[in-house]
Write a protein that holds these residues in place. Structure first.
Motif, PDB file in Angstrom:
ATOM      1  N   GLY A  20      51.478  36.880  31.828  1.00  0.00           N
ATOM      2  CA  GLY A  20      50.446  37.873  31.723  1.00  0.00           C
ATOM      3  C   GLY A  20      50.458  38.118  33.406  1.00  0.00           C
ATOM      4  O   GLY A  20      51.208  37.410  33.769  1.00  0.00           O
ATOM      5  N   LEU A  21      50.183  39.447  33.924  1.00  0.00           N
ATOM      6  CA  LEU A  21      50.543  39.371  34.925  1.00  0.00           C
ATOM      7  C   LEU A  21      49.525  38.748  36.480  1.00  0.00           C
ATOM      8  O   LEU A  21      50.405  38.048  37.164  1.00  0.00           O
ATOM      9  N   LEU A  22      49.078  37.943  36.073  1.00  0.00           N
ATOM     10  CA  LEU A  22      48.202  36.977  36.909  1.00  0.00           C
ATOM     11  C   LEU A  22      49.532  35.791  37.337  1.00  0.00           C
ATOM     12  O   LEU A  22      49.320  35.355  38.808  1.00  0.00           O
ATOM     13  N   ARG A  23      49.856  35.412  35.841  1.00  0.00           N
ATOM     14  CA  ARG A  23      50.402  34.106  36.045  1.00  0.00           C
ATOM     15  C   ARG A  23      51.964  34.264  36.311  1.00  0.00           C
ATOM     16  O   ARG A  23      51.954  33.605  36.819  1.00  0.00           O
ATOM     17  N   THR A  66      53.003  36.415  38.714  1.00  0.00           N
ATOM     18  CA  THR A  66      52.907  36.725  40.088  1.00  0.00           C
ATOM     19  C   THR A  66      52.250  35.232  40.449  1.00  0.00           C
ATOM     20  O   THR A  66      53.329  35.447  41.527  1.00  0.00           O
ATOM     21  N   ARG A  67      51.440  34.412  39.542  1.00  0.00           N
ATOM     22  CA  ARG A  67      51.312  33.040  40.652  1.00  0.00           C
ATOM     23  C   ARG A  67      52.549  32.212  40.420  1.00  0.00           C
ATOM     24  O   ARG A  67      53.364  31.373  41.546  1.00  0.00           O
ATOM     25  N   THR A  68      53.575  32.143  39.212  1.00  0.00           N
ATOM     26  CA  THR A  68      54.294  31.586  39.331  1.00  0.00           C
ATOM     27  C   THR A  68      56.097  32.084  39.678  1.00  0.00           C
ATOM     28  O   THR A  68      56.526  31.410  39.981  1.00  0.00           O
ATOM     29  N   HIS A  69      55.894  33.356  39.945  1.00  0.00           N
ATOM     30  CA  HIS A  69      56.523  34.194  41.147  1.00  0.00           C
ATOM     31  C   HIS A  69      56.629  35.069  42.381  1.00  0.00           C
ATOM     32  O   HIS A  69      56.604  35.980  42.496  1.00  0.00           O
ATOM     33  N   TRP A  70      55.741  33.743  43.107  1.00  0.00           N
ATOM     34  CA  TRP A  70      55.316  34.366  44.677  1.00  0.00           C
ATOM     35  C   TRP A  70      56.292  34.654  45.173  1.00  0.00           C
ATOM     36  O   TRP A  70      56.201  36.083  46.132  1.00  0.00           O
ATOM     37  N   LEU A  71      57.413  34.203  45.703  1.00  0.00           N
ATOM     38  CA  LEU A  71      58.290  34.644  46.289  1.00  0.00           C
ATOM     39  C   LEU A  71      58.866  36.543  46.184  1.00  0.00           C
ATOM     40  O   LEU A  71      58.946  37.409  46.237  1.00  0.00           O
ATOM     41  N   ASP A  72      58.465  36.828  44.497  1.00  0.00           N
ATOM     42  CA  ASP A  72      59.203  37.635  44.321  1.00  0.00           C
ATOM     43  C   ASP A  72      58.272  38.559  44.561  1.00  0.00           C
ATOM     44  O   ASP A  72      57.745  39.886  44.336  1.00  0.00           O
ATOM     45  N   THR A  73      57.103  38.401  44.501  1.00  0.00           N
ATOM     46  CA  THR A  73      55.711  39.392  44.410  1.00  0.00           C
ATOM     47  C   THR A  73      55.615  39.510  46.159  1.00  0.00           C
ATOM     48  O   THR A  73      55.228  40.658  46.264  1.00  0.00           O
ATOM     49  N   ILE A  74      55.805  38.911  46.767  1.00  0.00           N
ATOM     50  CA  ILE A  74      55.899  38.996  48.197  1.00  0.00           C
ATOM     51  C   ILE A  74      56.853  40.502  49.140  1.00  0.00           C
ATOM     52  O   ILE A  74      56.836  40.772  49.778  1.00  0.00           O
ATOM     53  N   VAL A  75      58.654  39.846  48.267  1.00  0.00           N
ATOM     54  CA  VAL A  75      59.339  40.472  48.724  1.00  0.00           C
ATOM     55  C   VAL A  75      59.260  41.712  48.299  1.00  0.00           C
ATOM     56  O   VAL A  75      59.652  43.564  48.684  1.00  0.00           O
ATOM     57  N   LEU A  76      58.228  42.072  46.505  1.00  0.00           N
ATOM     58  CA  LEU A  76      58.120  43.271  46.454  1.00  0.00           C
ATOM     59  C   LEU A  76      57.138  44.157  47.595  1.00  0.00           C
ATOM     60  O   LEU A  76      57.237  45.418  47.602  1.00  0.00           O
ATOM     61  N   VAL A  77      56.223  43.759  47.910  1.00  0.00           N
ATOM     62  CA  VAL A  77      54.860  44.055  48.935  1.00  0.00           C
ATOM     63  C   VAL A  77      55.385  44.423  49.763  1.00  0.00           C
ATOM     64  O   VAL A  77      55.210  46.083  50.695  1.00  0.00           O
ATOM     65  N   LEU A  78      56.566  43.418  50.466  1.00  0.00           N
ATOM     66  CA  LEU A  78      57.425  43.628  52.024  1.00  0.00           C
ATOM     67  C   LEU A  78      58.930  43.380  51.804  1.00  0.00           C
ATOM     68  O   LEU A  78      59.117  42.666  51.563  1.00  0.00           O
ATOM     69  N   PRO A  79      59.592  45.002  51.169  1.00  0.00           N
ATOM     70  CA  PRO A  79      60.935  44.373  51.031  1.00  0.00           C
ATOM     71  C   PRO A  79      61.847  44.506  52.274  1.00  0.00           C
ATOM     72  O   PRO A  79      62.579  43.704  51.816  1.00  0.00           O
ATOM     73  N   LEU A  80      61.190  44.125  53.322  1.00  0.00           N
ATOM     74  CA  LEU A  80      61.906  43.948  54.616  1.00  0.00           C
ATOM     75  C   LEU A  80      62.086  42.204  54.444  1.00  0.00           C
ATOM     76  O   LEU A  80      62.875  41.913  55.125  1.00  0.00           O
ATOM     77  N   LEU A  81      61.621  41.210  53.526  1.00  0.00           N
ATOM     78  CA  LEU A  81      61.214  40.217  53.210  1.00  0.00           C
ATOM     79  C   LEU A  81      62.434  40.040  52.154  1.00  0.00           C
ATOM     80  O   LEU A  81      62.871  39.075  51.647  1.00  0.00           O
TER      81      LEU A  81
END
Length: 220
Positions: A73-76, A78-93
């Motif tokens: 699911g989306l929430l799970r 997001t939690r298990t792939h937190w780094l990918d989520t961060i770099v999606l929101v902030l591509p400079l990372l």
């Protein structure tokens, strides 16, 4: 037996690794144009914005496909792939994803140990360079027009990024805006992690070399 979902995910990541690396470099180049030549021809600015938007679309598509392949699911996801989520929101990372390659390289037992350590140091060093450049761009964009700012040129921003990533912190140039200080916090955390990866790999390599020399010494 490996989970078919994991195999599909691995195949997808293997196929998209290089294209996404190219997209991340294009994103960084487009952002650099926006920040460094903001008073240039509007056509150049529009092309840079289009490159940024297209790169971001690639990141979003990759994220959506991997979420679908994971079966989570989306929430799970997001939690298990937190780094990918961060770099999606902030591509400079985005360069932070190279740190995941560092972990993957350590798991490859079919490679010579020296090659493994050399690759780990290379990935961490490349991450530091890309993050430093991205951080310098971001902080320069926020600081260049701020009242009382000491970071007034891109050269100042690069010097500040080097100080921050290496955790030296001379204090001769510092961000004064809350956005700049937020960027500084991220950069300091990344600097500590990357330095730890490099020094840990180098120390392990030295221990291996000394151990091998002891084993090969005469009389043993």
């Amino acid at each position: 037996m490996d989970d078919p979902r994991n195999l599909r995910m691995q195949r997808w990541e293997d196929r998209t690794e290089l294209p996404l690396l190219a997209a991340s470099l294009l994103f960084l180049a487009g952002y650099a144009v926006i920040v460094l030549v903001h008073d240039t021809d509007p056509l150049v600015q529009n092309i840079a914005l289009a490159v940024i938007a297209l790169s971001w679309l690639c990141f979003g598509l990759d994220y959506a496909v991997r979420k679908q392949l994971s079966g989570l699911g989306l929430l799970r996801f997001t939690r298990t792939h937190w780094l990918d989520t961060i770099v999606l929101v902030l591509p400079l990372l985005r360069p932070l994803r190279l740190v995941k390659l560092y972990t993957a390289v350590q798991r490859r037992r079919d490679q010579p140990r020296l090659s493994l350590y050399a690759r780990a140091i290379t990935y961490a060093g490349l991450s530091a360079l890309l993050l430093g450049f991205a951080g310098a761009l971001a902080v320069y964009q926020q600081e260049r027009g701020a009242p009382g700012a000491s970071i007034r040129t891109f050269g100042d921003a690069l010097w500040w990024a080097c100080e921050t990533l290496t955790t030296v912190g001379y204090g001769d140039v510092v961000p004064v805006t809350w956005q700049g200080r937020t960027i500084a916090v991220f950069l300091m955390a990344c600097g500590l992690a990357l330095l730890g990866a490099v020094t840990g790999s180098f120390s392990s390599w030295l221990i291996q070399v000394f151990t091998r020399e002891d084993e090969e010494a005469p009389g043993k």
